[in-house]
Design a protein around this motif. Structure first.
Motif, PDB file in Angstrom:
ATOM      1  N   GLN A 169      27.432-153.198  37.011  1.00 53.87           N
ATOM      2  CA  GLN A 169      27.511-154.185  35.941  1.00 53.87           C
ATOM      3  C   GLN A 169      28.282-153.652  34.743  1.00 53.87           C
ATOM      4  N   ALA A 170      28.049-152.418  34.393  1.00 55.57           N
ATOM      5  CA  ALA A 170      28.759-151.758  33.306  1.00 55.57           C
ATOM      6  C   ALA A 170      28.656-150.252  33.523  1.00 55.57           C
ATOM      7  N   LEU A 171      29.577-149.520  32.904  1.00 60.31           N
ATOM      8  CA  LEU A 171      29.675-148.080  33.102  1.00 60.31           C
ATOM      9  C   LEU A 171      29.658-147.376  31.753  1.00 60.31           C
ATOM     10  N   VAL A 172      28.809-146.348  31.639  1.00 60.01           N
ATOM     11  CA  VAL A 172      28.809-145.490  30.453  1.00 60.01           C
ATOM     12  C   VAL A 172      28.925-144.046  30.915  1.00 60.01           C
ATOM     13  N   VAL A 173      29.901-143.336  30.376  1.00 55.07           N
ATOM     14  CA  VAL A 173      30.101-141.924  30.673  1.00 55.07           C
ATOM     15  C   VAL A 173      29.885-141.151  29.377  1.00 55.07           C
ATOM     16  N   LEU A 174      28.850-140.307  29.371  1.00 55.43           N
ATOM     17  CA  LEU A 174      28.481-139.546  28.177  1.00 55.43           C
ATOM     18  C   LEU A 174      28.805-138.068  28.360  1.00 55.43           C
ATOM     19  N   ASN A 175      29.516-137.486  27.395  1.00 48.44           N
ATOM     20  CA  ASN A 175      29.709-136.029  27.345  1.00 48.44           C
ATOM     21  C   ASN A 175      30.124-135.476  28.698  1.00 48.44           C
ATOM     22  N   SER A 176      31.162-136.070  29.274  1.00 47.87           N
ATOM     23  CA  SER A 176      31.609-135.665  30.599  1.00 47.87           C
ATOM     24  C   SER A 176      33.028-135.123  30.538  1.00 47.87           C
ATOM     25  N   VAL A 177      33.466-134.582  31.665  1.00 45.60           N
ATOM     26  CA  VAL A 177      34.723-133.831  31.684  1.00 45.60           C
ATOM     27  C   VAL A 177      35.840-134.651  32.323  1.00 45.60           C
ATOM     28  N   PHE A 178      37.061-134.367  31.851  1.00 46.65           N
ATOM     29  CA  PHE A 178      38.239-135.028  32.412  1.00 46.65           C
ATOM     30  C   PHE A 178      39.464-134.194  32.063  1.00 46.65           C
ATOM     31  N   ASN A 179      40.287-133.915  33.067  1.00 46.81           N
ATOM     32  CA  ASN A 179      41.578-133.260  32.851  1.00 46.81           C
ATOM     33  C   ASN A 179      41.433-131.969  32.041  1.00 46.81           C
ATOM     34  N   ARG A 180      40.614-131.059  32.559  1.00 44.68           N
ATOM     35  CA  ARG A 180      40.449-129.774  31.882  1.00 44.68           C
ATOM     36  C   ARG A 180      41.781-129.047  31.734  1.00 44.68           C
ATOM     37  N   SER A 181      41.900-128.287  30.663  1.00 44.97           N
ATOM     38  CA  SER A 181      43.057-127.415  30.501  1.00 44.97           C
ATOM     39  C   SER A 181      42.893-126.224  31.441  1.00 44.97           C
ATOM     40  N   ALA A 182      43.964-125.449  31.600  1.00 42.69           N
ATOM     41  CA  ALA A 182      43.900-124.270  32.466  1.00 42.69           C
ATOM     42  C   ALA A 182      42.834-123.301  31.969  1.00 42.69           C
ATOM     43  N   GLU A 183      42.719-123.145  30.660  1.00 46.00           N
ATOM     44  CA  GLU A 183      41.716-122.241  30.094  1.00 46.00           C
ATOM     45  C   GLU A 183      40.304-122.763  30.340  1.00 46.00           C
ATOM     46  N   GLN A 184      40.112-124.065  30.136  1.00 44.01           N
ATOM     47  CA  GLN A 184      38.791-124.654  30.389  1.00 44.01           C
ATOM     48  C   GLN A 184      38.413-124.540  31.859  1.00 44.01           C
ATOM     49  N   ARG A 185      39.390-124.772  32.734  1.00 42.02           N
ATOM     50  CA  ARG A 185      39.116-124.702  34.166  1.00 42.02           C
ATOM     51  C   ARG A 185      38.749-123.271  34.573  1.00 42.02           C
ATOM     52  N   ALA A 186      39.450-122.293  34.038  1.00 40.03           N
ATOM     53  CA  ALA A 186      39.157-120.897  34.367  1.00 40.03           C
ATOM     54  C   ALA A 186      37.757-120.519  33.907  1.00 40.03           C
ATOM     55  N   GLY A 187      37.346-121.023  32.749  1.00 45.17           N
ATOM     56  CA  GLY A 187      36.022-120.722  32.229  1.00 45.17           C
ATOM     57  C   GLY A 187      34.920-121.265  33.111  1.00 45.17           C
ATOM     58  N   VAL A 188      35.059-122.522  33.554  1.00 47.35           N
ATOM     59  CA  VAL A 188      33.996-123.119  34.367  1.00 47.35           C
ATOM     60  C   VAL A 188      33.989-122.529  35.777  1.00 47.35           C
ATOM     61  N   ILE A 189      35.147-122.147  36.293  1.00 43.66           N
ATOM     62  CA  ILE A 189      35.188-121.474  37.600  1.00 43.66           C
ATOM     63  C   ILE A 189      34.494-120.113  37.514  1.00 43.66           C
ATOM     64  N   ALA A 190      34.709-119.405  36.398  1.00 43.14           N
ATOM     65  CA  ALA A 190      34.044-118.115  36.215  1.00 43.14           C
ATOM     66  C   ALA A 190      32.524-118.293  36.155  1.00 43.14           C
ATOM     67  N   ARG A 191      32.063-119.343  35.485  1.00 48.04           N
ATOM     68  CA  ARG A 191      30.618-119.597  35.414  1.00 48.04           C
ATOM     69  C   ARG A 191      30.054-119.967  36.784  1.00 48.04           C
ATOM     70  N   THR A 192      30.871-120.627  37.615  1.00 47.92           N
ATOM     71  CA  THR A 192      30.442-120.938  38.976  1.00 47.92           C
ATOM     72  C   THR A 192      30.213-119.643  39.767  1.00 47.92           C
ATOM     73  N   GLY A 193      31.132-118.697  39.612  1.00 43.57           N
ATOM     74  CA  GLY A 193      30.977-117.418  40.300  1.00 43.57           C
ATOM     75  C   GLY A 193      29.746-116.662  39.841  1.00 43.57           C
ATOM     76  N   GLN A 194      29.459-116.715  38.550  1.00 48.20           N
ATOM     77  CA  GLN A 194      28.263-116.047  38.023  1.00 48.20           C
ATOM     78  C   GLN A 194      26.990-116.697  38.567  1.00 48.20           C
ATOM     79  N   ALA A 195      27.003-118.042  38.668  1.00 50.18           N
ATOM     80  CA  ALA A 195      25.837-118.746  39.219  1.00 50.18           C
ATOM     81  C   ALA A 195      25.641-118.404  40.687  1.00 50.18           C
ATOM     82  N   ALA A 196      26.753-118.270  41.424  1.00 50.66           N
ATOM     83  CA  ALA A 196      26.650-117.912  42.840  1.00 50.66           C
ATOM     84  C   ALA A 196      26.049-116.519  43.015  1.00 50.66           C
ATOM     85  N   GLU A 197      26.374-115.613  42.098  1.00 51.64           N
ATOM     86  CA  GLU A 197      25.921-114.226  42.219  1.00 51.64           C
ATOM     87  C   GLU A 197      24.521-114.021  41.658  1.00 51.64           C
TER      88      GLU A 197
END
Length: 277
Positions: free
Chosen positions: A113-141
Motif C-alpha cells: 500500500q505504501a513504502l517507508v525506508v528509514l535510515n537505510s543504505v544506498f549506493n555506498r561509496s568505496a570507503e563506506q563499502r570497504a568499512g562495512v565489508i571489514a565489519r562483516t569479516g570481524q563478525a564472521a571471526e
C-alpha cells in the motif's frame, strides 16, 4: 507500558500485532528484533493495525537457510501477510529492514500500500563499502557482538547513551545473543545489497517516504536523496540532529513524520478509488 504476546506463523516467524485500522508492518535492522518498535506501537496503535516481526535469523524467528538471498527475506514478509490474511499493507523498514522493504516492493507490488525506508543504505561509496565489508569479516571471526561498541556509538547520540545506560546495555546483550550464522547471513546481505535492483526502483508506484537522520553516518542524507530520486512518488525527510536509531531515540518525532505520511498516502489512495473523505 504495552505488553504484547508474540505470535508465530507456520513458517516460524515471530511477530507482534496490536491495534485496528489499516495494517502497517515494521521491519527491524541487523542484530535487532521486533522489540525495537515499542515507541511506534504506542504512537500508531490508535490509528493503525501495527505489526512487527523478527527477521530470519533474529529474535524468535526461524534461521535462514545457508545462502538465503534478499528475496528470501521478502518472502518471509509475504508469508506473514498471508498468515494474517492481509491482501496488502504499508511496509516500514529500518536499515537492513529497508533493504527487505525495497525487495518486497519490487517483487510483490500488488501487496504494497505504501513504502517507508528509514535510515537505510544506498549506493555506498568505496570507503563506506570497504568499512562495512571489514565489519562483516570481524563478525564472521568474532561473532555478532564484535562491533557492538562502535555500532552503538554510531547509532545513538552520546547524550542518549549517557541518559539510558540500562537500555544501551540491553541492546548490547541483544546483539551478543544473536545466532552467529543467522546474523552473518543477514549482515552479508546488508553489506552487499545496497544497490539491489536499483535500476528497477522506478517501477515502484506506491507512495513512498525515504527518511534518515541528519547525523546518521552510515545511512546518510545523500543516500536517502539518491534513493528517492529513483522512485517516482517518493518524498524525502531528513530529521534534524538525529542519528541512526532515531525510531528509538526520538519516537515522537519519527511517529509524527510517519503519521503525516500515512495520512497523505491514505488520502491519495481514497482519491484514486473515488472515495470522498
Amino acid at each position: 507500558m504495552i505488553r504484547l504476546t508474540p505470535e508465530r506463523t507456520a513458517a516460524g516467524t515471530s511477530y507482534l500485532a496490536a491495534g485496528d485500522g489499516p495494517p502497517v508492518v515494521f521491519i527491524h535492522g541487523v542484530g535487532l528484533n521486533k522489540e525495537m518498535w515499542g515507541g511506534q506501537f504506542v504512537g500508531l496503535m490508535p490509528h493503525y493495525r501495527v505489526i512487527a516481526y523478527d527477521m530470519l535469523g533474529h529474535g524468535a524467528s526461524a534461521l535462514p537457510a545457508p545462502g538465503t538471498a534478499l528475496l528470501g527475506y521478502a518472502d518471509q514478509l509475504l508469508e506473514l501477510l498471508e498468515h494474517l490474511q492481509l491482501p496488502a499493507a504499508t511496509v516500514i523498514g529500518f536499515s537492513m529492514g529497508g533493504l527487505v522493504a525495497r525487495a518486497f516492493a519490487l517483487h510483490y507490488p500488488e501487496r504494497l500500500q505504501a513504502l517507508v525506508v528509514l535510515n537505510s543504505v544506498f549506493n555506498r561509496s568505496a570507503e563506506q563499502r570497504a568499512g562495512v565489508i571489514a565489519r562483516t569479516g570481524q563478525a564472521a571471526e568474532h561473532g555478532p557482538d564484535a562491533n557492538a561498541e562502535a555500532a552503538l556509538s554510531r547509532w545513538f547520540s552520546r547524550e542518549y547513551q549517557a541518559a539510558n545506560p540500562a537500555q544501551i546495555a540491553a541492546l548490547r546483550e541483544t546483539l551478543a545473543s544473536n545466532d552467529p550464522q543467522g546474523y552473518l547471513t543477514t549482515y552479508e546481505l546488508f553489506a552487499t545489497q545496497d544497490m539491489y535492483r536499483a535500476d528497477d526502483l522506478g517501477s515502484i508506484q506506491a507512495p513512498a517516504l525515504i527518511a534518515t537522520g541528519e547525523l546518521d553516518p552510515g545511512s546518510t542524507p545523500q543516500m536517502a536523496r539518491e534513493m528517492a530520486e529513483r522512485i517516482p512518488h517518493a518524498e524525502v525527510a531528513i530529521l534534524h540532529e538525529q542519528r541512526h536509531m532515531m525510531p528509538v531515540e526520538s519516537p515522537r518525532l519519527v511517529n509524527q513524520m510517519l503519521l503525516n505520511f500515512l495520512t497523505q498516502a491514505r488520502r491519495l489512495d481514497n482519491q484514486a478509488q473515488g472515495i470522498v473523505a
